[in-house]
Design a protein around this motif. Structure first.
Motif, PDB file in Angstrom:
ATOM      1  N   ASP A   8      -4.264  -0.529   6.691  1.00 30.49           N
ATOM      2  CA  ASP A   8      -3.392  -1.150   5.844  1.00 30.49           C
ATOM      3  C   ASP A   8      -2.692  -2.148   6.859  1.00 30.49           C
ATOM      4  O   ASP A   8      -2.397  -3.367   6.540  1.00 30.49           O
ATOM      5  N   ALA A  24       0.789  -1.164   0.105  1.00 25.75           N
ATOM      6  CA  ALA A  24      -0.089  -0.043  -0.129  1.00 25.75           C
ATOM      7  C   ALA A  24       0.971   1.229  -0.224  1.00 25.75           C
ATOM      8  O   ALA A  24       1.845   1.285   0.523  1.00 25.75           O
ATOM      9  N   PHE A  25       0.625   2.185  -0.489  1.00 22.71           N
ATOM     10  CA  PHE A  25       1.009   3.678  -0.710  1.00 22.71           C
ATOM     11  C   PHE A  25       0.366   4.355   0.437  1.00 22.71           C
ATOM     12  O   PHE A  25      -0.670   4.549   0.566  1.00 22.71           O
ATOM     13  N   LEU A  26       1.358   5.181   1.063  1.00 24.71           N
ATOM     14  CA  LEU A  26       0.874   5.834   2.630  1.00 24.71           C
ATOM     15  C   LEU A  26      -0.116   4.940   3.348  1.00 24.71           C
ATOM     16  O   LEU A  26      -1.163   5.102   3.644  1.00 24.71           O
ATOM     17  N   ALA A  54       7.051  10.745   0.289  1.00 23.77           N
ATOM     18  CA  ALA A  54       5.925  10.057   0.179  1.00 23.77           C
ATOM     19  C   ALA A  54       5.872   8.603   0.506  1.00 23.77           C
ATOM     20  O   ALA A  54       5.054   7.859   1.149  1.00 23.77           O
ATOM     21  N   ASP A  55       6.933   7.978   0.055  1.00 30.25           N
ATOM     22  CA  ASP A  55       7.371   6.527   0.048  1.00 30.25           C
ATOM     23  C   ASP A  55       7.650   6.183   1.665  1.00 30.25           C
ATOM     24  O   ASP A  55       7.946   5.087   1.433  1.00 30.25           O
ATOM     25  N   ALA A 105      -0.958  10.525  -7.061  1.00 24.00           N
ATOM     26  CA  ALA A 105      -0.982   9.362  -8.435  1.00 24.00           C
ATOM     27  C   ALA A 105      -1.335  10.455  -9.395  1.00 24.00           C
ATOM     28  O   ALA A 105      -0.909  10.148 -10.365  1.00 24.00           O
ATOM     29  N   ALA A 130      -6.041   9.437   3.849  1.00 24.70           N
ATOM     30  CA  ALA A 130      -4.915   9.189   3.341  1.00 24.70           C
ATOM     31  C   ALA A 130      -5.290   8.938   1.586  1.00 24.70           C
ATOM     32  O   ALA A 130      -4.605   8.998   0.792  1.00 24.70           O
ATOM     33  N   ASP A 131      -6.499   8.302   1.340  1.00 14.60           N
ATOM     34  CA  ASP A 131      -7.207   8.200   0.056  1.00 14.60           C
ATOM     35  C   ASP A 131      -7.025   9.419  -0.703  1.00 14.60           C
ATOM     36  O   ASP A 131      -6.618   9.418  -2.018  1.00 14.60           O
ATOM     37  N   ARG A 168      -3.384  10.030  -1.514  1.00 16.24           N
ATOM     38  CA  ARG A 168      -2.968   9.052  -2.328  1.00 16.24           C
ATOM     39  C   ARG A 168      -3.491   9.519  -4.002  1.00 16.24           C
ATOM     40  O   ARG A 168      -2.478   9.358  -4.726  1.00 16.24           O
TER      41      ARG A 168
END
Length: 346
Positions: free
Chosen positions: A58, A4-6, A304-305, A342, A334-335, A338
């Motif tokens: 997550d 998962a990212f973030l 961010a990663d 993106a 977070a969404d 994200r």
């Protein structure tokens, strides 16, 4: 750890069901006994996992459903500590509490949380995180009549914690978190031996390691202390440079609705940052946009990663429904970020 990212993660405790323990209360006594208590703890842990799944978290935790308190439940399983002989001490130089007494050499004769961690591992395919008290916070929650040295006792606890952490890793735990709120108080000790004992506790682990440093649960003693800290809370300035050079992988900090200057996060550049974007001292549920605003502000100082959106601290003293809605807000915020990141990348 996770694709998962973030990736979102709760820091520590979640409120227990009212049939298991008194709601909104720290150190709340259990309402069940014997086999019913053992079964009730597992039911509560299973429910905590279900709610985290349902709300899109997550990195899943146990929510500390099987323990009364994040420090004392670990200590009470050790030898050398007398829980009948209690003394009043000042916790984190902030409030008085009746605590057990170290009367002999401390040791861990058997695993403390490993069976609970195995049960958590069986409930989810997602990454799991387990919290342990850090050495300095452990000694600050005791009266020591044996070693009579904060540093010596901390090194003993660090060795014990490392034994437990290695077995938690073998049980399938992906992140092992050490809770060190005492790092925001005892700055000289942090520099002299606090980080070193923390590194000893994490020594040799392949699982990711985290240290959580906050301003405490949303209880009266902590909120009153925060009111005395002025317009800027710069306590992290003492520990972050030391932690940036440490072997710990992740630093967890309190951020949302705090007066921590955001640029202090620059001091741990290169580490993963578990950023508190949920206020645990308020019953008001954050909007997704409020969470997103906190995360956006942090991204100036952390890549961010390496950002893990999280809560400021544990949520045990909150109403259960409020805490669960805050988890939903964490995910929704977070969404938003994200999606923004993106879009920039595309």
């Amino acid at each position: 750890m996770t694709d998962a990212f973030l990736p979102t993660a709760p820091v520590g405790s979640l409120p227990k069901p009212s049939w298991l323990a008194e709601p909104e209360t720290l150190w709340s006594p259990w309402k069940l006994e014997g086999e019913e208590l053992a079964e009730g703890k597992q039911d509560a842990l299973r429910s905590a996992v279900h709610e985290q799944h349902r709300r899109g978290i997550d990195v899943v935790s146990d929510g500390e459903q099987t323990r009364q308190h994040f420090v004392t439940t670990f200590i009470e399983r050790l030898t050398g500590v007398d829980f009948e002989r209690r003394e009043t001490v000042r916790i984190r130089d902030r409030y008085d509490a009746s605590v057990p007494t170290v009367v002999g050499a401390v040791s861990r004769e058997k695993p403390v949380f490993v069976e609970d961690a195995k049960f958590l591992r069986a409930q989810t395919d997602q990454p799991i995180k387990w919290a342990l008290p850090g050495p300095m916070t452990m000694i600050d929650t005791l009266s020591d009549r044996h070693y009579r040295s904060r540093e010596k006792l901390a090194w003993e606890f660090a060795t014990i914690l490392n034994e437990e952490a290695r077995e938690l890793e073998a049980a399938g735990v992906d992140i092992i978190q050490f809770d060190e709120p005492a790092f925001n108080v005892f700055f000289d000790d942090v520099q002299d031996w606090g980080v070193a004992t923390l590194e000893r506790a994490a020594e040799g682990l392949r699982a990711e390691t985290a240290v959580h440093i906050c301003y405490g649960y949303g209880i009266t003693a902590n909120t009153a202390w925060k009111a005395t800290l002025g317009s800027e809370w710069r306590q992290y300035e003492a520990s972050f440079p030391l932690l940036q050079r440490s072997t710990l992988d992740i630093v967890s900090l309190e951020c949302h609705h705090s007066r921590v200057p955001m640029d202090l996060i620059e001091l741990i550049r290169g580490k993963k940052v578990m950023l508190g974007a949920i206020d645990v001292a308020s019953h008001a549920v954050e909007t997704p946009e409020e969470v997103a605003d906190t995360l956006r502000a942090a991204l100036e100082f952390v890549d961010a990663d390496k950002l893990l959106p999280s809560t400021n601290c544990g949520m045990a003293p909150l109403p259960r429904g409020v805490a669960l809605e805050k988890l939903s807000a964490l995910k929704a915020g977070a969404d938003i970020v994200r999606a923004e990141l993106a879009a920039v990348r595309s």
